[in-house]
Design a protein around this motif. Structure first.
Motif, PDB file in Angstrom:
ATOM      1  N   CYS A 317      34.542  28.751  36.468  1.00  0.00           N
ATOM      2  CA  CYS A 317      35.797  29.506  36.546  1.00  0.00           C
ATOM      3  C   CYS A 317      36.160  30.188  35.238  1.00  0.00           C
ATOM      4  O   CYS A 317      36.132  29.576  34.170  1.00  0.00           O
ATOM      5  CB  CYS A 317      36.925  28.566  36.968  1.00  0.00           C
ATOM      6  N   ILE A 318      36.519  31.480  35.317  1.00  0.00           N
ATOM      7  CA  ILE A 318      36.951  32.209  34.126  1.00  0.00           C
ATOM      8  C   ILE A 318      38.457  32.439  34.150  1.00  0.00           C
ATOM      9  O   ILE A 318      38.978  33.281  33.415  1.00  0.00           O
ATOM     10  CB  ILE A 318      36.182  33.542  33.967  1.00  0.00           C
ATOM     11  N   ARG A 319      39.176  31.684  35.010  1.00  0.00           N
ATOM     12  CA  ARG A 319      40.656  31.713  35.041  1.00  0.00           C
ATOM     13  C   ARG A 319      41.211  33.123  35.257  1.00  0.00           C
ATOM     14  O   ARG A 319      42.167  33.525  34.582  1.00  0.00           O
ATOM     15  CB  ARG A 319      41.238  31.156  33.736  1.00  0.00           C
ATOM     16  N   CYS A 320      40.592  33.861  36.177  1.00  0.00           N
ATOM     17  CA  CYS A 320      41.066  35.221  36.416  1.00  0.00           C
ATOM     18  C   CYS A 320      42.268  35.232  37.348  1.00  0.00           C
ATOM     19  O   CYS A 320      43.010  36.193  37.404  1.00  0.00           O
ATOM     20  CB  CYS A 320      39.937  36.062  37.008  1.00  0.00           C
ATOM     21  N   SER A 321      42.407  34.175  38.142  1.00  0.00           N
ATOM     22  CA  SER A 321      43.493  33.999  39.106  1.00  0.00           C
ATOM     23  C   SER A 321      43.365  34.844  40.375  1.00  0.00           C
ATOM     24  O   SER A 321      44.298  34.901  41.169  1.00  0.00           O
ATOM     25  CB  SER A 321      44.869  34.191  38.471  1.00  0.00           C
ATOM     26  N   ALA A 322      42.241  35.485  40.592  1.00  0.00           N
ATOM     27  CA  ALA A 322      42.071  36.261  41.825  1.00  0.00           C
ATOM     28  C   ALA A 322      42.224  35.372  43.058  1.00  0.00           C
ATOM     29  O   ALA A 322      42.783  35.788  44.077  1.00  0.00           O
ATOM     30  CB  ALA A 322      40.697  36.931  41.838  1.00  0.00           C
ATOM     31  N   CYS A 323      41.748  34.130  42.947  1.00  0.00           N
ATOM     32  CA  CYS A 323      41.825  33.247  44.120  1.00  0.00           C
ATOM     33  C   CYS A 323      43.279  32.894  44.464  1.00  0.00           C
ATOM     34  O   CYS A 323      43.624  32.731  45.629  1.00  0.00           O
ATOM     35  CB  CYS A 323      40.981  31.991  43.910  1.00  0.00           C
ATOM     36  N   ILE A 346      41.683  27.301  42.993  1.00  0.00           N
ATOM     37  CA  ILE A 346      40.888  26.707  41.916  1.00  0.00           C
ATOM     38  C   ILE A 346      41.514  25.393  41.483  1.00  0.00           C
ATOM     39  O   ILE A 346      40.810  24.403  41.221  1.00  0.00           O
ATOM     40  CB  ILE A 346      40.700  27.676  40.716  1.00  0.00           C
ATOM     41  N   CYS A 377      36.393  35.480  44.379  1.00  0.00           N
ATOM     42  CA  CYS A 377      36.014  34.888  43.096  1.00  0.00           C
ATOM     43  C   CYS A 377      34.879  35.659  42.414  1.00  0.00           C
ATOM     44  O   CYS A 377      33.802  35.815  42.968  1.00  0.00           O
ATOM     45  CB  CYS A 377      35.595  33.429  43.280  1.00  0.00           C
ATOM     46  N   PRO A 378      35.111  36.132  41.181  1.00  0.00           N
ATOM     47  CA  PRO A 378      34.106  36.951  40.496  1.00  0.00           C
ATOM     48  C   PRO A 378      32.859  36.170  40.095  1.00  0.00           C
ATOM     49  O   PRO A 378      31.840  36.781  39.806  1.00  0.00           O
ATOM     50  CB  PRO A 378      34.854  37.454  39.258  1.00  0.00           C
ATOM     51  N   VAL A 379      32.953  34.841  40.055  1.00  0.00           N
ATOM     52  CA  VAL A 379      31.754  34.062  39.715  1.00  0.00           C
ATOM     53  C   VAL A 379      31.281  33.244  40.919  1.00  0.00           C
ATOM     54  O   VAL A 379      30.549  32.264  40.773  1.00  0.00           O
ATOM     55  CB  VAL A 379      31.978  33.165  38.477  1.00  0.00           C
ATOM     56  N   ILE A 381      32.445  31.069  43.086  1.00  0.00           N
ATOM     57  CA  ILE A 381      32.654  29.641  43.301  1.00  0.00           C
ATOM     58  C   ILE A 381      32.958  29.458  44.783  1.00  0.00           C
ATOM     59  O   ILE A 381      33.916  30.046  45.302  1.00  0.00           O
ATOM     60  CB  ILE A 381      33.807  29.107  42.435  1.00  0.00           C
ATOM     61  N   ILE A 383      34.675  27.814  46.868  1.00  0.00           N
ATOM     62  CA  ILE A 383      35.798  26.880  46.858  1.00  0.00           C
ATOM     63  C   ILE A 383      35.894  26.088  48.167  1.00  0.00           C
ATOM     64  O   ILE A 383      36.065  24.870  48.134  1.00  0.00           O
ATOM     65  CB  ILE A 383      37.106  27.617  46.485  1.00  0.00           C
TER      66      ILE A 383
HETATM   67  S1  SF4 Z   1      38.823  33.515  41.444  1.00  0.00           S
HETATM   68 FE1  SF4 Z   1      37.168  32.212  40.659  1.00  0.00          FE
HETATM   69  S2  SF4 Z   1      37.097  32.634  38.466  1.00  0.00           S
HETATM   70 FE2  SF4 Z   1      39.037  33.437  39.203  1.00  0.00          FE
HETATM   71  S3  SF4 Z   1      40.517  31.767  38.862  1.00  0.00           S
HETATM   72 FE3  SF4 Z   1      39.771  31.558  40.953  1.00  0.00          FE
HETATM   73  S4  SF4 Z   1      38.031  30.163  40.801  1.00  0.00           S
HETATM   74 FE4  SF4 Z   1      38.459  30.900  38.727  1.00  0.00          FE
END
Ligand code: SF4
Lengths: 476, 242
Positions: A317-323, A346, A377-379, A381, A383
């Motif tokens: 997670c890069i803490r982008c908050s998209a999720c 997340i 999620c850009p990476v 994950i 979830i």
């Molecule tokens: S979308 Fe993915 S990278 Fe971004 S906060 Fe949520 S879990 Fe982290």
């Protein structure tokens, strides 16, 4: 070692969610804000035909980091130390706070300026500083709003997402020292200007700054902070001492890897093509910027997460908050219902893992598994996969519960065709007297505990003839 | 081609009309449908709630029952996703079972996949002179990537008027045991979905999963809104029915 600090929810999710659901102003604010960012994200992501390849690349780099984390951390430490920084290691929140507080105290300062950082929220650093008489001043606009309100953040990127601008104006008018009430309208520009004036004096007087980091480059010992307002850069450059609190999973192997993440992060978080400020610093530069640079590498449960082959993907997670912004559950209740500093999807997989088995046991169930978070999620994950995985652990640890008994019984019936057919017939007979007048295929009220279902929906009843009965009558 | 119908437990008991509709559509297109009576349930509720051990015998039963077929069709997006996406994961530790899953799972199709991708049909010769709005359920949308296949099938239906559902891709709030464990959040999501459905002025709200439809339809039945219907039942309808 189990993580500690602000990652354990005090209340079960359904309990904490209840008052939030009743707050229609909150739901309006959340709906408007999340939909705005969500739409913007969709537009800027759609501009990049290689988006899916970038996501795969981001996930692959992070997986590589997780596969050889100890080695990369040592590489980072060596490079950062060679560049004049001092690297500290902290196993949990208390240790990390202890190190940071001691460092701040040793400078003799009474005040530190802070860049918004999830890691310092996680370890509860502000409370620890206040306890020894040091005032932490948040310089991120949204974080400042939350601090003035005496509230806690409710979103990873926009901590004050639960307020609208009228509420923020009221807050500034009441709590911001020396604010010019005549100039203060609820126009976002006026609010930002008031905050700028308020913070400016602090930037020039502060001798110590505390930051987190979005990325830590193993190859060079460089730390990177990505932001929108530029206040972070003031903190990174003006004070004499800089203390950075960094989760161990923030490592990237090389500077080149930034190429992928500086594309993934801004588009996913704010829907911008590029964030306005990206600051990178490597140790100490004599005569320029902070002359005392400290990096505190924090584990706080991350090693345990790393040991779980399914759950470890949460550390990408890069803490982008998209999720958060696409999550229908988050949209209805906001971040406070999740209890932990990591809210939304997340948070539902990270907080229970960081804090170890048993804590946050209701969070993995706070999802319909709709999959919107995984898609955003850009990476990459997965979830929902981790949610189900954690549910398995929680259910296994719970032992003999009425729910388990019911699941067992259902599985026993479903395992055998004759038992199954008999159960269908029994259900059909049982339903016959329940039929709703006017709608003979549905029932309005169900007995407890199914009242939780029937409070808002009618329930369809078993059909008069099951499919298999029809089939054997017609076709067999 | 040997086509088997996997009816799913919920449809078998509560919505047998959806299964009859699938049989009717496929027979009208000239295919023979088989119904292996050994089938029961895919185990989705167990697996998704964390009861892996309880789900495993159902995984085994499913692959045993459907091993000999070229195609297995099911009128449920979430059960299709369970078999295709979750079974390989569940079977991962067990070589024999994993091989069986690998052989069967890719041949399990949601109805629109079978019709459009496998059989190459979009016009199934249906007639349904009503106003219909379509809700693409989460598993169909984001796990199976059904795209607009169900809508393409519906658009070819005679007499139909399709109208767009605002916020169609947003979850309805069902989520299996979520609706009980987080009843308040589920009800809030349902209310928004029902508002959107009522705003379309449609007579029917169609979807590819009767579990979601039971939840949405249960909410709609307390309002003066569209009626919930499985899209297979629309595809099965003909001029003679109306
Ligand atoms: S979308 Fe993915 S990278 Fe971004 S906060 Fe949520 S879990 Fe982290």
């Amino acid at each position: 070692m189990t993580g500690t600090g602000n990652i354990v929810a005090a209340l079960p999710f359904p309990t904490a969610a209840k008052p939030k659901l009743a707050d229609s102003q909150l739901r309006d604010n959340l709906r408007r804000a999340t939909h705005t960012i969500r739409d913007k994200r969709l537009r800027t992501v759609a501009e990049l035909p290689e988006w899916e390849r970038l996501r795969l690349a981001g996930a692959a780099i992070k997986d590589d980091v997780l596969a050889r984390l100890p080695e990369l951390l040592v590489e980072f430490e060596a490079a950062a130390t060679a560049a004049g920084a001092t690297v500290h290691w902290a196993r949990d929140a208390a240790e990390a706070c202890g190190i940071a507080v001691d460092l701040a105290l040793s400078t003799g300062t009474r005040e530190v300026v802070k860049i918004k950082s999830m890691a310092t929220q996680e370890i509860g650093l502000n409370e620890a500083l206040e306890a020894v008489g040091i005032t932490p001043i948040e310089t991120d606009l949204a974080e400042l709003i939350v601090q003035l309100a005496g509230d806690t953040p409710s979103h990873i990127l926009v901590p004050a997402i639960h307020y609208n601008r009228h509420q923020i104006r009221e807050l500034f008018a009441r709590r911001m020292p020396g604010v010019d009430l005549d100039a203060l309208t609820d126009d976002p520009a006026a609010l930002a200007e008031a905050a700028r004036r308020h913070l400016r004096a602090r930037f020039f007087s502060a001798r110590v700054a505390i930051s987190g980091a979005n990325f830590a480059i193993a190859e060079t010992g460089t730390l990177v902070v990505v932001e929108s307002e530029g206040n972070g850069r003031m903190c990174l450059t003006l004070p004499e001492t800089l203390i950075s609190v960094v989760g161990v999973e923030k490592i990237l192997p090389t500077v080149r890897d930034l190429d992928v993440f500086l594309q993934l992060l801004p588009r996913s978080s704010t829907g911008e093509r590029m964030n306005p400020y990206t600051s990178a610093w490597t140790g100490v530069t004599p005569g320029d910027g902070p002359q005392q640079v400290h990096v505190i590498l924090v584990d706080n449960g991350r090693s345990d997460v790393l040991a779980d082959p399914v759950g470890r993907q949460a550390l990408r997670c890069i803490r982008c908050s998209a999720c958060l912004n696409v999550c229908p559950v988050y949209e209805r209740v906001g971040g406070h219902a999740y209890g932990s500093v990591y809210p939304g999807p997340i948070g539902a997989i990270l907080s229970p893992q960081l804090s170890g088995a048993g804590a946050n046991a209701t969070l993995p169930f706070a999802s319909t598994l709709c999959g919107a978070c995984f898609e955003a999620c850009p990476v990459r994950i997965d979830i929902p996969e981790v949610l189900v995985h954690l549910r398995q652990e929680i259910v296994a640890a719970a032992g003999a519960t009425p729910e388990r008994a019911a699941m067992r019984a259902a599985a026993w019936v479903l395992r055998d065709r004759r038992r199954y057919s008999a159960a269908l017939r029994a259900a059909r007979r049982f339903a016959a007297p329940l039929r709703l007048v006017g709608r003979p295929d549905a029932v309005r009220h169900l007995p407890w505990p199914l009242t939780r279902w029937s409070a808002s929906r009618d329930t369809p009843l078993p059909a008069r003839e099951t499919f298999r009965e029809w089939w054997s009558r017609e076709r067999a | 081609m040997r086509i088997a119908l996997f009816i799913t437990c919920v449809n078998d008991l509560v919505f047998p009309g959806t299964g009859r509709a699938v049989v009717r559509i496929l027979e009208r297109l000239g295919h023979t449908v088989d119904f292996p009576p050994e089938q029961t349930c895919c185990g989705q509720a167990h697996a998704n709630s964390g009861y892996r051990a309880e789900a495993m015998p159902l995984v085994r039963r499913f692959v045993d029952t459907f091993a000999g077929y070229d195609a297995i069709v099911t009128p449920s997006g979430s059960c299709t996703a369970m078999v295709r996406e979750a079974y390989p994961r569940l079977a991962a530790g067990d070589h024999g079972l994993a091989a069986q899953v690998a052989a069967v799972a890719p041949r399990v199709f949601e109805l629109s996949e079978l019709l459009v991708d496998v059989l190459g049909v979009t016009d199934v010769g249906a007639h349904f002179p009503h106003r219909v709005t379509y809700h693409p359920t989460c598993h169909g949308l984001r796990m199976l990537h059904l795209g607009d296949k169900p809508e393409r099938l519906l658009r070819a239906v005679g007499g139909i008027e399709l109208t767009e559902l605002p916020g169609a891709d947003e979850c309805c709030g069902f989520g299996g045991t979520f609706a009980l464990k987080n009843a308040g959040v589920s009800a809030a999501m349902l209310a928004d979905k029902c508002d959107a459905a009522c705003g379309t002025g449609a007579d029917f709200l169609a979807a590819a999963d009767n579990s979601c439809l039971a939840h949405i339809g249960g909410g709609l039945s307390r309002r003066d809104g569209p009626r919930a219907i499985h899209y297979a039942e629309i595809l099965a309808a003909t001029k003679e029915d109306s």
